[in-house]
Design an enzyme around this catalytic site. Structure first.
Site, PDB file in Angstrom:
ATOM      1  N   ASP A  33       2.893  45.166  90.306  1.00 54.47           N
ATOM      2  CA  ASP A  33       1.371  45.481  90.161  1.00 54.47           C
ATOM      3  C   ASP A  33       0.928  46.646  89.391  1.00 54.47           C
ATOM      4  OD1 ASP A  33      -1.037  46.561  91.650  1.00 54.47           O
ATOM      5  OD2 ASP A  33      -0.289  45.540  93.516  1.00 54.47           O
ATOM      6  N   ASP A  60       2.101  50.472  90.021  1.00 54.81           N
ATOM      7  CA  ASP A  60       0.337  50.604  90.450  1.00 54.81           C
ATOM      8  C   ASP A  60       0.522  51.917  91.261  1.00 54.81           C
ATOM      9  OD1 ASP A  60      -2.346  49.623  91.015  1.00 54.81           O
ATOM     10  OD2 ASP A  60      -1.313  49.929  93.026  1.00 54.81           O
ATOM     11  N   HIS A 113      -1.872  55.259  90.488  1.00 60.30           N
ATOM     12  CA  HIS A 113      -3.045  55.795  91.211  1.00 60.30           C
ATOM     13  C   HIS A 113      -2.967  57.407  91.232  1.00 60.30           C
ATOM     14  CE1 HIS A 113      -5.395  52.494  92.329  1.00 60.30           C
ATOM     15  NE2 HIS A 113      -4.292  51.774  92.582  1.00 60.30           N
ATOM     16  N   ASP A 161      -1.290  42.367  87.918  1.00 62.38           N
ATOM     17  CA  ASP A 161      -2.652  41.858  88.284  1.00 62.38           C
ATOM     18  C   ASP A 161      -3.748  42.493  87.712  1.00 62.38           C
ATOM     19  OD1 ASP A 161      -1.697  44.348  89.656  1.00 62.38           O
ATOM     20  OD2 ASP A 161      -2.336  44.168  91.716  1.00 62.38           O
ATOM     21  N   HIS A 162      -3.506  43.608  87.175  1.00 57.00           N
ATOM     22  CA  HIS A 162      -4.677  44.388  86.612  1.00 57.00           C
ATOM     23  C   HIS A 162      -3.996  45.766  86.008  1.00 57.00           C
ATOM     24  CE1 HIS A 162      -3.885  47.382  89.774  1.00 57.00           C
ATOM     25  NE2 HIS A 162      -4.136  46.303  90.614  1.00 57.00           N
ATOM     26  N   TYR A 217       4.696  40.613 104.782  1.00 58.04           N
ATOM     27  CA  TYR A 217       4.835  41.882 103.633  1.00 58.04           C
ATOM     28  C   TYR A 217       5.273  43.129 104.537  1.00 58.04           C
ATOM     29  CZ  TYR A 217       3.382  45.521 100.593  1.00 58.04           C
ATOM     30  OH  TYR A 217       3.566  46.687  99.649  1.00 58.04           O
ATOM     31  N   ASN A 265     -10.626  44.165  98.268  1.00 55.25           N
ATOM     32  CA  ASN A 265      -9.300  44.478  99.210  1.00 55.25           C
ATOM     33  C   ASN A 265      -9.815  44.546 100.688  1.00 55.25           C
ATOM     34  OD1 ASN A 265      -7.860  44.404  97.010  1.00 55.25           O
ATOM     35  ND2 ASN A 265      -7.598  46.475  96.599  1.00 55.25           N
ATOM     36  N   HIS A 296      -8.286  51.377  89.067  1.00 55.59           N
ATOM     37  CA  HIS A 296      -8.564  50.039  88.418  1.00 55.59           C
ATOM     38  C   HIS A 296      -9.677  49.514  89.516  1.00 55.59           C
ATOM     39  CE1 HIS A 296      -6.207  48.334  91.644  1.00 55.59           C
ATOM     40  NE2 HIS A 296      -5.464  49.190  91.522  1.00 55.59           N
ATOM     41  N   THR A 352      -6.426  44.495  93.727  1.00 52.99           N
ATOM     42  CA  THR A 352      -4.955  43.977  93.618  1.00 52.99           C
ATOM     43  C   THR A 352      -5.197  42.518  94.564  1.00 52.99           C
ATOM     44  OG1 THR A 352      -4.003  45.793  93.744  1.00 52.99           O
ATOM     45  CG2 THR A 352      -2.663  44.016  94.710  1.00 52.99           C
TER      46      THR A 352
HETATM   47 ZN   LIG Z   1      -2.964  45.945  92.004  1.00 54.50          ZN
END
Ligand SMILES: [Zn+2]
Ligand SMILES: *[C@@H]1O[C@H](CO)[C@@H](O)[C@H](O)[C@H]1NC(C)=O
Ligand SMILES: *[C@@H]1O[C@H](CO)[C@@H](O)[C@H](O)[C@H]1NC(C)=O
Ligand SMILES: *[C@@H]1O[C@H](CO)[C@@H](O)[C@H](O)[C@H]1NC(C)=O
Length: 488
Positions: free
Chosen positions: A104, A260, A264, A307-308, A224, A162, A421, A141
């Site tokens: 991620d 990820d 952040h 993903d980004h 998850y 999201n 992002h 995401t």
């Molecule tokens: Zn993500």
């Protein structure tokens, strides 16, 4: 093999194939035009000339067909790899297996932050998007992970953010919503199950949702839980290769939250990122080792993506909606999401076009802090390349922020700098990685950047199954994959 072979590899030749075809034609046709032929047999010669010309043209067109089919596969460097023209056959497995790995927020370029010997093993002997994988808009995401597995833009797969509201029912989608009604399209695990084949998901947005023949089978579909250590995820995926050949899932996903969440916190340049990237590389190493021990590393197709990307954000690049009050009041309950995707659904009685006009008037007035870094659109007026309109779930008003800017309701206590992002997917900072390694990927090949909606067709091509209609191009796989002359 040293990692320096990466730098010696060249781009696929972009030469004009018709130039080669012309020289071929000239060569084939020059023989019959012999100046020493006798006049008495003029008509015979003329007829045979036409015949030879026809044969030559036929040969040339046959050759050109071959030439174009092969030239659609970008060539590799001058090493022996360039001799590969077809896929390698499986040695141990009896069916192609695709392992789709997501790291991620793995911004394109992170692979050079530190020593990443394992990721580079995949790159050196696999196919890489040379300037990264292009995410879909919004570069978030859930929308992107679900585009990767459905081949659909968010407007068509339904996961447009999201979190969002259903305007018809008022129900709220969150990242924990597993009801099938939210998740449109046909994800790869469902396509695989619909073909009577087995899939396994070690986390992926949407994988817990029951759709079609996919019932999220216990043992092969993990709910998850971000606390499960990465090592445990890799060990479980490796254990699937200890099953009897016919039981091994042909499609598997593996998901890592890193880097990820570090991105952040500290932005793309913090030392924590370097550490997280090294950690992901160790997981790739563990995976490769485990596959090698089982004798299947060369048989398994590994597709590693993110993903980004990620970009640094800081407080001085803020825009406050309350600053627009002299032009229009935007109450917080009109706003579905703030940043970097500003999404506004005004209540009935407020014309969205009027709201857009007043907001833009304020933003362009020069009196709103950073106002010129936010542009507000009716969703239908967004650039069409964003594909972000064709769903009632997308609120009617969308704001596009310049790279690294954030929008908030009102001035609050200052925060630290960090990363974000979700911005325009045309920004290079939003790009992530694509690496494919396995029998259908040429070794050491570089391909141009492409959008992640192409991956669905790539996977169904490798698995030799018919996919659902989607936004990827049908011809894309043949430009990236080696042709497959083997049955499997
Ligand atoms: Zn993500
Ligand atoms: C690439 O593959 C070849 C052939 O299997 C192997 O000899 C070589 O060690 C591999 N290179 C890397 C960096 O793993
Ligand atoms: C999540 O994983 C952790 C670590 O494996 C475990 O201790 C915990 O019980 C799991 N939580 C749930 C809800 O399964
Ligand atoms: C994307 O795919 C959906 C479903 O097949 C289709 O309705 C839509 O027109 C496609 N959009 C584009 C831009 O290809």
């Amino acid at each position: 093999m040293g990692s320096d072979s990466v730098s010696t590899s060249t781009k696929p030749p972009q030469g004009d194939p018709s130039a080669s075809l012309l020289s071929l034609n000239a060569g084939s046709l020059s023989d019959p035009s012999n100046p020493h032929q006798k006049n008495t047999a003029n008509s015979v010669i003329f007829t045979s000339l036409i015949l030879v010309t026809c044969i030559a043209l036929a040969a040339a067109s046959a050759f050109s067909f071959l030439f174009f089919s092969f030239s659609s596969v970008p060539r590799t460097d001058s090493s022996s790899a360039s001799l590969q023209t077809t896929s390698r056959s499986l040695t141990k497995l009896n069916h192609p297996v695709v392992l789709l790995i997501s790291s991620d927020g793995f911004r394109f370029g992170y692979q050079f932050k530190t020593h990443t010997p394992n990721i580079h093993r995949l790159i050196v002997n696999g196919t890489e998007a040379e300037t990264g994988l292009i995410p879909v808009f919004p570069t978030l995401t859930f929308p992107n992970h679900y585009s990767i597995v459905t081949g659909l833009y968010p407007a068509h797969h339904g996961i447009i953010n999201n979190y969002f509201d259903d305007p018809k029912t008022g129900e709220v989608f969150t990242m924990a919503s597993h009801e099938p009604k939210w998740w449109l399209g046909e994800p790869l695990w469902e396509t695989v199950a619909n073909h009577g084949l087995k899939a396994a998901t070690y986390f992926w947005p949407g994988s817990e949702v029951h759709k079609g023949s996919w019932t999220c089978p216990p043992g092969f579909c993990k709910f998850y839980n971000g606390s499960v250590p990465f090592d445990e995820r890799v060990d479980t995926v490796l254990s699937y290769f200890d099953l009897p050949a016919s039981e091994i899932p042909v499609f598997m996903t593996l998901y890592f939250e890193d880097p990820d969440h570090q991105g952040h916190n500290v932005g793309p340049d913090g030392p924590e990122i370097t550490e997280a990237v090294a950690g992901i590389d160790r997981m790739i190493g563990k995976l490769i080792d485990g596959l090698e021990k089982r004798g299947v590393f060369e048989d398994v197709t590994i597709i590693m993506v993110g993903d980004h990307g990620m970009v640094g954000t800081c407080d001085k690049r803020l825009i406050f909606l309350d600053d627009l009050a002299p032009w229009i009041d935007i109450p917080a309950d009109w706003v579905q999401s703030y940043t970097p995707l500003l999404a506004i659904r005004p209540p009935p009685g407020f014309a969205p076009s009027d709201v857009v006009a007043k907001m833009n008037e304020g933003l362009r007035s020069g009196k709103v802090q950073n106002g010129k870094n936010l542009k507000v659109y009716l969703k239908e007026k967004l650039p069409s390349r964003l594909h972000y309109a064709a769903s009632a779930r997308i609120p009617p008003i969308i704001g596009m922020l310049d790279e690294g800017f954030k929008v908030e309701q009102k001035r609050t206590e200052g925060q630290e700098c960090g990363g974000a992002h979700g911005y325009d997917n045309a920004l290079f900072s939003m790009r992530t990685i694509f690496i494919g390694h396995g029998p259908r990927f040429a070794r050491g090949q570089k391909v141009p950047s492409f959008e992640n909606v192409q991956i669905y067709n790539l996977v169904t091509s490798i698995l030799n199954i018919q996919g659902a209609p989607n936004n990827g191009s049908v011809s894309f796989p043949s430009t990236v994959l080696l042709p497959n002359p083997h049955k499997f």
